[in-house]
Design a protein around this motif. Structure first.
Motif, PDB file in Angstrom:
ATOM      1  N   LEU A 153     -24.613  52.659  60.422  1.00  0.00           N
ATOM      2  CA  LEU A 153     -24.087  51.745  61.380  1.00  0.00           C
ATOM      3  C   LEU A 153     -24.657  51.991  62.959  1.00  0.00           C
ATOM      4  CD1 LEU A 153     -20.441  52.832  60.851  1.00  0.00           C
ATOM      5  CD2 LEU A 153     -21.481  50.848  60.155  1.00  0.00           C
ATOM      6  N   GLY A 154     -26.177  52.445  62.968  1.00  0.00           N
ATOM      7  CA  GLY A 154     -26.851  52.580  63.974  1.00  0.00           C
ATOM      8  C   GLY A 154     -26.314  53.764  64.834  1.00  0.00           C
ATOM      9  N   ASP A 159     -21.813  57.131  66.641  1.00  0.00           N
ATOM     10  CA  ASP A 159     -21.149  57.662  67.675  1.00  0.00           C
ATOM     11  C   ASP A 159     -19.624  57.266  67.978  1.00  0.00           C
ATOM     12  OD1 ASP A 159     -23.470  59.291  68.182  1.00  0.00           O
ATOM     13  OD2 ASP A 159     -23.843  57.826  69.854  1.00  0.00           O
ATOM     14  N   ASP A 160     -19.127  55.711  67.790  1.00  0.00           N
ATOM     15  CA  ASP A 160     -18.096  55.522  67.953  1.00  0.00           C
ATOM     16  C   ASP A 160     -17.159  55.935  66.662  1.00  0.00           C
ATOM     17  OD1 ASP A 160     -18.731  53.892  69.998  1.00  0.00           O
ATOM     18  OD2 ASP A 160     -18.888  52.046  68.863  1.00  0.00           O
ATOM     19  N   VAL A 161     -17.652  56.121  65.395  1.00  0.00           N
ATOM     20  CA  VAL A 161     -16.788  56.684  64.394  1.00  0.00           C
ATOM     21  C   VAL A 161     -16.519  57.931  64.777  1.00  0.00           C
ATOM     22  CG1 VAL A 161     -16.912  57.296  61.821  1.00  0.00           C
ATOM     23  CG2 VAL A 161     -17.754  55.105  62.769  1.00  0.00           C
ATOM     24  N   ALA A 243     -20.943  59.771  51.754  1.00  0.00           N
ATOM     25  CA  ALA A 243     -19.834  59.785  52.938  1.00  0.00           C
ATOM     26  C   ALA A 243     -20.638  59.827  54.029  1.00  0.00           C
ATOM     27  CB  ALA A 243     -18.687  60.863  52.748  1.00  0.00           C
ATOM     28  N   ALA A 244     -21.822  60.169  54.041  1.00  0.00           N
ATOM     29  CA  ALA A 244     -22.570  60.347  55.199  1.00  0.00           C
ATOM     30  C   ALA A 244     -22.973  59.100  56.047  1.00  0.00           C
ATOM     31  CB  ALA A 244     -23.924  61.127  55.191  1.00  0.00           C
ATOM     32  N   PRO A 245     -23.383  59.281  57.290  1.00  0.00           N
ATOM     33  CA  PRO A 245     -23.629  58.153  58.030  1.00  0.00           C
ATOM     34  C   PRO A 245     -25.119  57.496  57.768  1.00  0.00           C
ATOM     35  CG  PRO A 245     -24.204  59.861  59.476  1.00  0.00           C
ATOM     36  CD  PRO A 245     -23.629  60.459  58.245  1.00  0.00           C
ATOM     37  N   TYR A 246     -25.904  57.737  56.774  1.00  0.00           N
ATOM     38  CA  TYR A 246     -27.021  57.478  56.522  1.00  0.00           C
ATOM     39  C   TYR A 246     -27.086  56.381  55.821  1.00  0.00           C
ATOM     40  CZ  TYR A 246     -28.284  62.229  58.202  1.00  0.00           C
ATOM     41  OH  TYR A 246     -28.366  63.122  58.967  1.00  0.00           O
ATOM     42  N   ASP A 247     -28.241  55.533  55.840  1.00  0.00           N
ATOM     43  CA  ASP A 247     -28.369  54.513  54.897  1.00  0.00           C
ATOM     44  C   ASP A 247     -29.225  54.900  53.988  1.00  0.00           C
ATOM     45  OD1 ASP A 247     -29.309  52.084  53.458  1.00  0.00           O
ATOM     46  OD2 ASP A 247     -29.664  50.990  55.245  1.00  0.00           O
TER      47      ASP A 247
END
Length: 306
Positions: A153-154, A159-161, A243-247
């Motif tokens: 999500l960049g 950070d927003d999440v 479930a991590a933020p990584y692509d």
């Protein structure tokens, strides 16, 4: 801690019998580590699977070493296992048994700690409201990340999440990698000293740690249980990074989008299944290692370091 009595002999295996079990174990272990060993031979890194061999810094050769567990006499094993730690002569010439009594005596603080971590974690109710946000907290408001992988999500979206959720991590070895800005957002302040009090079966990291405890017990854990624990850690690690933020699309990993209601539901469903599976394995290890009445978990203080 109450020192266990000498483990009673429950079975005796001929050389052919235990050699067959040993070979079956080696083949299973080799299959579990084949991809990692192939990558390592070519100096290749993997952001998902290297964790199982770096954070849990046990070589594939240790996973491959078969032990029968306490109470099993291996006939004609002395020559083949000369110099192996925690084995003593059995009742027959040249036979060996695992020295559970010696381990309990020489490694009493460690044994007590592992007993506490396995038994008390299994006895606690699981928590299923963290949604894997510990990985997101590890990159919160930071330009440099532990994994050289783009954020799905960049940075701003990630950070927003974090800012739109409560952080509820209970595991110190996840919490200690939180970024400075994420630390005060967590509902808990886990420490090494409080880990025996906070670890609970819903935590993915506590589930992966079953492998660590099994490995630390060495020959006191039967080989099939050690490999079961490794498989549990492997399966949990996949969800942890899904479930991590990584692509991680380049590595064939499809995300579990925990920022959505559907992603949260999938995460909790799988998290509950891992909690149940982890507790079954914790109890199987305890039953194999410490017969009923042979343990005294005591208090969590004054134990060996984790």
């Amino acid at each position: 801690m109450t020192t266990p009595l000498a483990t009673p002999l429950v079975t005796r295996l001929t050389r052919d019998e235990w050699r067959a079990r040993e070979r079956e174990h080696e083949l299973r272990a080799d299959a579990l580590t084949a991809a990692h060993r192939e990558r390592a031979a070519h100096g290749e890194k993997h952001p998902v699977w290297d964790f199982l061999f770096t954070y849990y810094s046990y070589r594939p050769s240790l996973l491959r070493r078969w032990h029968p567990g306490p109470g099993v006499e291996l006939e004609q094993a002395a020559a083949a296992r000369e110099g192996w730690r925690w084995y003593v002569p059995g009742t027959a010439p040249g036979s060996l048994v695992v020295d559970a009594e010696g381990f309990a005596r020489e490694k009493a603080p460690l044994a007590r700690l592992i007993d506490i971590m396995l038994r008390r974690t299994a006895d606690r109710p699981g928590r299923f409201d963290c949604f894997g946000l510990h990985e997101w907290a590890m990159v919160y408001r930071e330009s440099e990340h532990r994994h050289p992988v783009p954020l799905r999500l960049g940075q701003a979206g990630t950070d927003d999440v974090v800012e739109s959720h409560d952080l509820r991590c209970t595991h110190f070895d996840a919490f200690r990698f939180f970024t400075p800005d994420a630390v005060p957002r967590n509902q808990h302040a886990p420490s090494r000293d409080t880990q025996p009090l906070l670890d609970q079966p819903g935590c993915l990291h506590a589930g992966m740690d079953v492998y660590k405890w099994a490995m630390k017990l060495g020959p006191l854990v039967p080989g099939h249980l050690l490999l079961d624990a490794f498989e549990l850690a492997r399966d949990i690690r996949r969800l942890d990074m899904e479930a991590a933020p990584y692509d991680l699309a380049a590595w064939g990993v499809e995300p579990v989008r925990i920022e959505t209601p559907e992603g949260k539901a999938e995460y909790v469903r799988r998290q509950r299944a891992f909690a149940e599976r982890g507790n079954v394995l914790r109890r199987r290890i305890l039953d194999a290692w410490r017969p009923a009445g042979a343990q005294d978990a005591g208090s969590p203080g004054d134990v060996a370091t984790l």
